[in-house]
Design an enzyme around this catalytic site. Structure first.
Site, PDB file in Angstrom:
ATOM      1  N   ARG A 159       0.829  -1.206   0.000  1.00 59.69           N
ATOM      2  CA  ARG A 159       0.000   0.000   0.000  1.00 59.69           C
ATOM      3  C   ARG A 159       0.865   1.259   0.000  1.00 59.69           C
ATOM      4  NH1 ARG A 159      -2.329   3.044   4.174  1.00 59.69           N
ATOM      5  NH2 ARG A 159      -1.964   1.391   5.710  1.00 59.69           N
ATOM      6  N   ASP A 187      -6.411  16.967 -16.830  1.00 61.76           N
ATOM      7  CA  ASP A 187      -6.637  15.564 -17.173  1.00 61.76           C
ATOM      8  C   ASP A 187      -6.159  15.364 -18.607  1.00 61.76           C
ATOM      9  OD1 ASP A 187      -7.648  13.070 -17.944  1.00 61.76           O
ATOM     10  OD2 ASP A 187      -9.420  13.261 -16.669  1.00 61.76           O
ATOM     11  N   TYR A 196     -15.584  15.064 -18.290  1.00 63.43           N
ATOM     12  CA  TYR A 196     -16.111  13.713 -18.098  1.00 63.43           C
ATOM     13  C   TYR A 196     -17.176  13.714 -17.011  1.00 63.43           C
ATOM     14  CZ  TYR A 196     -16.124   8.917 -16.260  1.00 63.43           C
ATOM     15  OH  TYR A 196     -16.500   7.690 -15.784  1.00 63.43           O
ATOM     16  N   LYS A 238      -6.987   3.865 -19.943  1.00 61.68           N
ATOM     17  CA  LYS A 238      -7.200   4.191 -21.343  1.00 61.68           C
ATOM     18  C   LYS A 238      -5.902   4.050 -22.146  1.00 61.68           C
ATOM     19  CE  LYS A 238     -11.365   5.348 -19.911  1.00 61.68           C
ATOM     20  NZ  LYS A 238     -11.254   5.580 -18.469  1.00 61.68           N
TER      21      LYS A 238
END
Length: 377
Positions: free
Chosen positions: A39, A164, A92, A189
């Site tokens: 983590r 972004d 988005y 993506k």
């Protein structure tokens, strides 16, 4: 014989061991020299972060469990309860929902700014404003942001600029080199590129912001698993080749659609008719990416006939894989917006978003052509 793998092995472990307390204390004194708990850090996630940091020319980077967690990380890097942020109106839909609904519960408020008002943000700024979130190429209309000018405007007003860069990728545009303070990606993506990973990346302009972003990922448990880090790093190795072919194919299909009588409008910055064509050409290194949108008859039956007739291009609520796919913003990416927001942005039943893959473009055009003809049936 010393084992020398050509590819980084997968460190599929949740925890790393120590010889004794002395070695553990040495880790806490210099955690960047060793690993303790996945983590916190893992060789695979560090490899991916370092690669994207180099591509974006940033000072530090951290990978996250998804594009949404990358957005959350970026916001929490610069904002806390009581703060205010600005966001591009066209963005988005998932980003909009996160900002308007979930961050509201944390005491962070948002104001949406129309794209044509980005040259003067002062009417939207308050004493609590900390940052602006926007996209290099907007989803779903492919409007191109002038990052250099926008960064100057943000810094004039004391705002951090978070971009972004999912649609453009660093192959087209590197926002940090144009003045942005932080870049985020849905690495699901183009960075990964094969539709088999869910991941995000945050790249910071300064080491200070990068350390804060990393703390947020650790404390909120937003880390990416070793295996998905490895998959994304593997996909990243072909990013330049893929994006170039995505761009070549998308331009050819956009030009075809732009001439078709059944297509009412095409949104693609590679078309000379696009209002941001020259900016996209300059800012995108001569490439325009693999995403485009177009409008057909605003009728559900017509849309369904078109989708069902396609044989090579599936309807899938995502983008940027090596295989083409199409999506329907009204019913997928921007579904959570109110009808009023959808109408204002122009997200209608007839709007189709096409993620153009790297297949033979002649075959893709033939498939689209027969599907458009099938709308008459």
């Amino acid at each position: 014989m010393t084992i020398k793998p050509k590819t980084t092995p997968i460190y599929q472990t949740s925890v790393f061991t120590f010889e004794d307390l002395n070695e553990l204390e040495a880790y806490f004194e210099q955690p960047s020299t060793a690993y303790m708990y996945t983590r916190f850090a893992n060789p695979n996630s560090d490899e991916l972060a370092a690669a994207v940091k180099a591509l974006e020319q940033g000072a530090d980077a951290v990978v996250t469990s998804s594009g949404m967690s990358a957005i959350l990380t970026a916001v929490l890097t610069f904002c806390e309860s009581g703060d205010h942020l600005l966001c591009a109106e066209e963005i988005y839909g998932g980003s909009s929902v996160l900002l308007s609904r979930e961050l509201k519960r944390l005491g962070i408020t948002v104001t949406y700014v129309p794209l044509d008002a980005m040259d003067d943000l002062s009417p939207y700024v308050t004493t609590k404003s900390k940052m602006l979130l926007t996209e290099t190429m907007t989803n779903p209309f492919l409007n191109v942001q002038d990052i250099k000018t926008l960064a100057a405007e943000c810094h004039r007003l004391g705002l951090k600029l978070v971009v972004d860069n999912t649609f453009a990728t660093p192959v087209l545009t590197r926002p940090l080199t144009l003045g942005a303070d932080m870049v985020i990606h849905s690495a699901t993506k183009y960075l990964s590129g094969h539709s088999d990973v869910t991941a995000g990346v945050v790249v910071a302009q300064t080491e200070t912001d990068g350390r804060r972003a990393r703390e947020i990922v650790v404390h909120y448990g937003l880390n990416l698993s070793p295996f998905e880090s490895w998959l994304a790093a593997r996909g990243l190795k072909t990013l330049h080749l893929r994006v170039k072919q995505h761009s070549v194919n998308a331009l050819a299909i956009a030009r075809y659609l732009d001439r078709h009588p059944r297509v009412k409008r095409v949104y693609y910055p590679g078309l000379e008719s696009h209002p941001h064509h020259q900016l996209a050409k300059r800012q995108g290194n001569g490439l325009f990416g693999g995403m485009l949108s177009f409008v057909i008859d605003d009728d559900p039956d017509t849309v369904n006939r078109f989708m069902r007739a396609l044989t090579l291009i599936p309807f899938a609520p995502s983008l940027a894989g090596v295989n083409s796919s199409l999506s329907h913003p009204l019913k997928t990416s921007h579904r959570a917006l109110t009808p009023e927001q959808q109408d204002k942005l122009g997200i209608t039943m007839g709007l189709i978003r096409l993620s153009v893959g790297i297949e033979e473009v002649e075959e893709l055009i033939a498939d689209v052509e027969q599907a458009l003809e099938a709308m008459n049936d």
